[in-house]
Motif scaffolding. Structure first.
Motif, mmCIF file in Angstrom:
data_model
loop_
_atom_site.group_PDB
_atom_site.id
_atom_site.type_symbol
_atom_site.label_atom_id
_atom_site.label_comp_id
_atom_site.label_asym_id
_atom_site.label_seq_id
_atom_site.Cartn_x
_atom_site.Cartn_y
_atom_site.Cartn_z
ATOM 1 N N TYR A 87 -61.492 79.691 63.820
ATOM 2 C CA TYR A 87 -60.881 79.930 62.986
ATOM 3 C C TYR A 87 -59.228 79.628 61.609
ATOM 4 O O TYR A 87 -59.150 79.258 61.883
ATOM 5 C CB TYR A 87 -61.967 80.794 62.610
ATOM 6 C CG TYR A 87 -61.673 80.877 60.418
ATOM 7 C CD1 TYR A 87 -62.287 79.812 59.733
ATOM 8 C CD2 TYR A 87 -60.961 82.268 59.980
ATOM 9 C CE1 TYR A 87 -61.992 80.090 58.770
ATOM 10 C CE2 TYR A 87 -61.100 82.318 58.466
ATOM 11 C CZ TYR A 87 -61.583 80.859 57.350
ATOM 12 O OH TYR A 87 -61.247 80.849 56.280
ATOM 13 N N VAL B 26 -57.357 77.118 60.055
ATOM 14 C CA VAL B 26 -56.100 77.673 59.259
ATOM 15 C C VAL B 26 -54.591 77.693 59.318
ATOM 16 O O VAL B 26 -54.749 76.740 58.208
ATOM 17 C CB VAL B 26 -56.533 79.491 58.440
ATOM 18 C CG1 VAL B 26 -55.803 78.853 57.262
ATOM 19 C CG2 VAL B 26 -58.173 79.317 58.179
ATOM 20 N N PHE C 251 -53.153 85.354 53.691
ATOM 21 C CA PHE C 251 -54.355 85.585 53.355
ATOM 22 C C PHE C 251 -55.146 85.560 54.684
ATOM 23 O O PHE C 251 -56.804 86.416 54.711
ATOM 24 C CB PHE C 251 -54.726 83.945 53.388
ATOM 25 C CG PHE C 251 -56.212 83.036 53.410
ATOM 26 C CD1 PHE C 251 -57.084 83.292 52.487
ATOM 27 C CD2 PHE C 251 -56.671 82.607 54.745
ATOM 28 C CE1 PHE C 251 -59.134 83.320 52.013
ATOM 29 C CE2 PHE C 251 -58.404 82.598 54.658
ATOM 30 C CZ PHE C 251 -58.874 82.375 53.807
ATOM 31 N N VAL D 12 -55.992 89.440 54.632
ATOM 32 C CA VAL D 12 -56.568 89.856 54.260
ATOM 33 C C VAL D 12 -57.980 90.015 53.939
ATOM 34 O O VAL D 12 -59.234 90.401 54.087
ATOM 35 C CB VAL D 12 -56.274 89.695 52.854
ATOM 36 C CG1 VAL D 12 -57.398 90.225 52.038
ATOM 37 C CG2 VAL D 12 -54.724 89.742 52.417
ATOM 38 N N ILE D 13 -58.168 88.021 54.842
ATOM 39 C CA ILE D 13 -59.488 88.206 55.434
ATOM 40 C C ILE D 13 -60.023 88.658 56.816
ATOM 41 O O ILE D 13 -61.467 89.367 56.059
ATOM 42 C CB ILE D 13 -59.574 86.657 55.564
ATOM 43 C CG1 ILE D 13 -59.821 85.750 54.600
ATOM 44 C CG2 ILE D 13 -61.052 85.963 56.599
ATOM 45 C CD1 ILE D 13 -60.420 85.554 53.536
ATOM 46 N N VAL E 127 -60.613 92.519 55.716
ATOM 47 C CA VAL E 127 -62.149 93.055 55.349
ATOM 48 C C VAL E 127 -63.081 92.562 56.601
ATOM 49 O O VAL E 127 -63.716 93.137 56.067
ATOM 50 C CB VAL E 127 -61.996 91.913 54.169
ATOM 51 C CG1 VAL E 127 -63.380 92.093 53.817
ATOM 52 C CG2 VAL E 127 -61.337 92.251 53.793
ATOM 53 N N GLN F 251 -66.242 95.167 57.978
ATOM 54 C CA GLN F 251 -67.459 95.507 58.540
ATOM 55 C C GLN F 251 -68.471 95.633 60.017
ATOM 56 O O GLN F 251 -69.500 95.029 59.881
ATOM 57 C CB GLN F 251 -68.257 93.914 57.857
ATOM 58 C CG GLN F 251 -67.551 93.548 56.662
ATOM 59 C CD GLN F 251 -67.514 92.287 56.548
ATOM 60 O OE1 GLN F 251 -68.161 91.271 56.172
ATOM 61 N NE2 GLN F 251 -66.834 91.280 55.257
ATOM 62 N N LEU G 186 -65.891 100.665 50.313
ATOM 63 C CA LEU G 186 -66.051 99.699 49.182
ATOM 64 C C LEU G 186 -64.482 99.627 48.883
ATOM 65 O O LEU G 186 -63.674 99.186 48.048
ATOM 66 C CB LEU G 186 -67.137 100.348 48.177
ATOM 67 C CG LEU G 186 -67.309 98.950 47.030
ATOM 68 C CD1 LEU G 186 -67.096 98.068 47.381
ATOM 69 C CD2 LEU G 186 -68.072 100.059 46.364
ATOM 70 N N VAL H 189 -62.027 98.273 50.943
ATOM 71 C CA VAL H 189 -62.070 96.691 50.875
ATOM 72 C C VAL H 189 -61.674 96.289 49.832
ATOM 73 O O VAL H 189 -61.326 95.149 49.118
ATOM 74 C CB VAL H 189 -63.106 96.051 51.015
ATOM 75 C CG1 VAL H 189 -63.458 95.007 50.710
ATOM 76 C CG2 VAL H 189 -63.894 96.539 52.384
ATOM 77 N N GLY H 190 -61.799 97.197 48.681
ATOM 78 C CA GLY H 190 -61.675 97.149 47.627
ATOM 79 C C GLY H 190 -59.894 97.087 46.848
ATOM 80 O O GLY H 190 -59.878 96.106 46.027
ATOM 81 N N THR I 192 -58.762 93.483 48.009
ATOM 82 C CA THR I 192 -58.885 92.715 47.633
ATOM 83 C C THR I 192 -58.021 92.706 46.297
ATOM 84 O O THR I 192 -57.220 91.473 45.782
ATOM 85 C CB THR I 192 -60.323 92.733 46.696
ATOM 86 O OG1 THR I 192 -61.201 92.797 48.223
ATOM 87 C CG2 THR I 192 -60.436 92.080 46.177
ATOM 88 N N HIS J 244 -55.287 91.681 47.373
ATOM 89 C CA HIS J 244 -54.534 89.975 47.473
ATOM 90 C C HIS J 244 -54.141 89.518 45.950
ATOM 91 O O HIS J 244 -53.647 88.312 46.081
ATOM 92 C CB HIS J 244 -56.635 89.661 48.055
ATOM 93 C CG HIS J 244 -56.208 88.374 48.910
ATOM 94 N ND1 HIS J 244 -57.605 87.720 48.456
ATOM 95 C CD2 HIS J 244 -55.224 87.525 49.381
ATOM 96 C CE1 HIS J 244 -57.216 86.299 49.069
ATOM 97 N NE2 HIS J 244 -55.991 86.034 49.413
ATOM 98 N N PHE J 245 -55.361 89.590 45.539
ATOM 99 C CA PHE J 245 -55.099 89.087 43.682
ATOM 100 C C PHE J 245 -53.972 89.273 43.042
ATOM 101 O O PHE J 245 -52.963 88.173 42.843
ATOM 102 C CB PHE J 245 -56.290 89.485 43.033
ATOM 103 C CG PHE J 245 -57.534 88.935 43.321
ATOM 104 C CD1 PHE J 245 -57.532 87.163 43.172
ATOM 105 C CD2 PHE J 245 -58.152 89.551 43.884
ATOM 106 C CE1 PHE J 245 -58.709 86.741 43.607
ATOM 107 C CE2 PHE J 245 -60.243 89.115 43.719
ATOM 108 C CZ PHE J 245 -60.061 87.514 44.295
ATOM 109 N N ILE K 276 -65.527 90.374 48.157
ATOM 110 C CA ILE K 276 -66.318 91.902 48.145
ATOM 111 C C ILE K 276 -68.077 91.678 49.052
ATOM 112 O O ILE K 276 -68.508 91.042 48.811
ATOM 113 C CB ILE K 276 -66.669 93.062 47.420
ATOM 114 C CG1 ILE K 276 -65.757 93.049 46.587
ATOM 115 C CG2 ILE K 276 -67.061 94.387 47.777
ATOM 116 C CD1 ILE K 276 -64.940 94.415 46.719
ATOM 117 N N VAL L 241 -71.007 95.890 52.719
ATOM 118 C CA VAL L 241 -69.982 97.547 51.745
ATOM 119 C C VAL L 241 -71.218 97.806 50.850
ATOM 120 O O VAL L 241 -71.282 98.740 51.138
ATOM 121 C CB VAL L 241 -69.080 97.478 51.567
ATOM 122 C CG1 VAL L 241 -68.280 97.939 50.238
ATOM 123 C CG2 VAL L 241 -68.246 95.972 52.322
ATOM 124 N N VAL M 299 -63.609 76.094 57.190
ATOM 125 C CA VAL M 299 -61.935 76.240 57.482
ATOM 126 C C VAL M 299 -61.317 75.676 55.186
ATOM 127 O O VAL M 299 -60.219 76.676 54.962
ATOM 128 C CB VAL M 299 -60.635 75.435 57.962
ATOM 129 C CG1 VAL M 299 -59.290 75.171 57.492
ATOM 130 C CG2 VAL M 299 -61.173 76.271 59.821
#
Lengths: 317, 275
Positions: A195, A199, A240, A243-244, A247, A251, A296, A299-300, A303, A306-307, B118, B122, B271
């Motif tokens: 993946y 990208v 990108f 971050v992806i 995250v 998980q 949370l 991850v928060g 995020t 990221h933004f 999110i 989680v 992608v």
């Protein structure tokens, strides 16, 4: 009797006029409500299954409770959090999660960058290899976990057979505290590298060709072109992916659940599996929700970062 | 001299390409080969490559180890149900975000973007508690509803709705088409490539999902295929890797075959997230 609807912008200006005349005509009111009606179902679902659960898990983390009997909840304040921080197992879980994430993400991104530099070519062979590298990404992790368990079987597995063929000693893979984590990391890199590679390739293809042509005219050596043009131009892509991947590493669950159950001796236990075990197996809702809040928050934070950085990038363009 | 060097280098590169291809494809081939072996052959060391006699029996054993027809039906209902719900919810929302200016638009769109980031792992615990309050635990609803609104779908569709030229919509309005009708009969067909892309992504993703069904279900009647397959592992008396691999092949093979046929499309579906 259908009315010809004015463009939304125009409808807005006519509303201002009618508003002064008191009583807005019903049709106009409908026009102003329309976008909200269209967005409402999505917002309802986000609220029920996303925003409310976030608030709810924070609330739950202040109580001692069990899934077996939701009526009996006892307020403990920050007790769940302090208990977690005192518990050695949980600290190990946090440590495991961070080590797993750092290695998986770092190595995964490095390898896929190398692969992308190599495979980003027109000829058909490269396309075929790209597809091969990508193929694990669309396969269920359940199957991948079971397949690798079989490959890593210490007695009859193919990996040890291959090692033996080339004269190397066999490996304990999942059954040893020292190697279990490495084995999990290997599987997740194998699954994820395709993946990232694609990208990266998509990112490389969007870099304007004339920059490279100019570099070539200047006789810029390849490594300089790489470090001065390719890498900086790809920095949004790299960010990108960082971050992806981070995250999704936080998980990790399926491979742990199927391959190791967090063992041997807690060595591969990580956050989501810990939450699952506490909540669903040991019915310790307090610890589970406090651990959820910690995850949370992690991850928060990512995020948000990221933004923030995405916003910056847009402004500088 | 130069020519020889180049051919040599080309050869080395081809060997490397083949090696990388094998690293990623061979495990699947190994799954395939194991699925047709007998138990004694599976536990032979060093392993044999090609099955000595092809055992189709393994598939029958795997298939009859549980109510697989039910699992497949549930998987189709869940992945398909999610897809339909996501479509019905995302189209109007994306249309509003793309084509209307209204107070609060940026805030609401921003909230959807946060939901994009999110992951459900989680917050599975509070959602589980919610579901149990509503009495929906262990029903297919608990597998479908939480994924009804897809932020990714809204985001993708909004992009493609924004690209539809204003003239098209103006013309439709002059023909006194209602907004609702414009949305479904003009915008949606024009966004078809994006819808196919999103549909593939969503269906494959939820078809493969293991975590959510594991949390929300505890009886065979509502379990999905990945759960059924994973239970093959728990069989008593030593791991029957041939049967386990046969079961996994049932789950993996259709997806891999579709992937190698519609490769370009599926890759872009996954992608696309990065754009």
């Amino acid at each position: 009797m259908r009315k010809a609807v004015a463009a939304p912008e125009l409808a807005g200006t006519s509303n201002q006029v009618t508003q002064k005349l008191e009583g807005v005509p019903a049709v106009d009111r409908m026009e102003r409500l329309r976008p909200y009606l269209y967005v409402a179902p999505a917002m309802l679902f986000f609220t029920l299954f996303f925003f409310f659960p976030i608030a709810y898990v924070i609330y739950l983390s202040f109580f001692d409770w069990s899934l077996l009997n939701l009526e009996e909840m006892e307020w403990v304040g920050l007790g769940n959090f302090t208990a977690l921080m005192m518990e050695e197992d949980f600290l190990q879980v946090l440590g495991n999660t961070l080590v797993y994430t750092a290695v998986t993400v770092g190595l995964g991104i490095f390898l896929s960058f190398m692969l992308a530099l190599w495979l980003n070519r027109k000829a058909k062979v490269y396309g075929i290899v790209q597809a091969a590298v990508f193929s694990p990404h669309i396969v269920s992790l359940v199957s991948i976990a079971m397949l690798w368990m079989w490959l890593m079987d210490p007695q009859y597995g193919l990996l040890n057979a291959i090692l033996e063929m080339v004269g190397l000693p066999g490996y304990t893979w999942l059954s040893d505290t020292k190697s279990a984590m490495i084995s999990l990391i290997l599987v997740s890199i194998w699954k994820g590298v395709g993946y990232n590679t694609l990208v990266f390739i998509a990112g490389m293809q969007s870099i304007p060709k004339d920059i490279y042509e100019a570099a070539e005219l200047d006789h810029s050596p390849w490594w300089r072109t790489l470090t001065r043009i390719t890498v900086p131009m790809l920095s949004p892509t790299i960010f990108f992916l960082l971050v992806i991947n981070t995250v999704s590493s936080f998980q990790v669950f399926d491979t742990i659940y199927i391959m190791t159950q967090g063992g041997p001796v807690n060595s591969t236990n990580m956050l989501v599996f810990y939450i699952y075990e506490q909540g669903m197996d040991f019915y310790n809702g307090g610890a589970a929700s406090a651990a959820s809040v910690i995850l949370l928050a992690m991850v928060g934070l990512l995020t948000w970062l990221h933004f923030r950085l995405m916003e910056k990038r847009v402004h500088y363009r | 001299m130069m020519q020889v060097g180049r051919t040599a280098w080309k050869t080395v590169e081809w060997v490397l390409l083949a090696a990388v291809g094998l690293v990623f494809l061979f495990p699947f081939l190994w799954m395939f080969l194991t699925a047709f072996k007998t138990m004694p052959e599976v536990y032979q060391f060093p392993p044999t490559w090609w099955p000595e006699s092809w055992q189709f029996e393994n598939f029958r054993i795997a298939w009859s180890s549980g109510p697989f027809v039910t699992y497949v039906m549930n998987s189709i209902l869940v992945a398909g149900g999610i897809l339909i719900l996501q479509f019905l919810i995302a189209v109007p929302a994306a249309y509003a975000f793309a084509r209307y200016r209204f107070p609060g638009r940026n805030l609401l769109f921003g909230l959807s973007l946060i939901a994009l980031m999110i992951p459900s792992q989680v917050i599975f615990l509070p959602v589980y508690v919610e579901m149990s309050h509503w009495g929906l635990v262990n029903t297919l609803w608990s597998l479908i509803l939480p994924f009804g609104a897809s932020a990714f779908g809204i985001f993708l569709l909004r992009q493609s709705f924004m690209q539809v030229p204003d003239e098209v919509i103006e013309a439709a309005r002059l023909d006194s088409a209602s907004e609702w009708k414009i949305m479904w009969t003009i915008m949606v067909p024009m966004a078809k490539p994006v819808l196919v892309t999103f549909g593939l992504f969503s269906f494959i993703y939820h078809w493969n999902d293991y975590f959510w069904p594991l949390i929300m279900t505890n009886s065979d009647s509502v379990r999905t295929l990945p759960i059924g397959i994973s239970m093959l592992k728990a069989a008593e008396g030593g791991k029957q890797w041939n049967v386990i691999m046969a079961g996994n092949l049932i789950l993996v093979l259709p997806i891999l075959v579709v992937f190698f046929i519609a490769q370009r499309h599926i890759i872009s579906a996954f992608v696309y997230q990065s754009k």
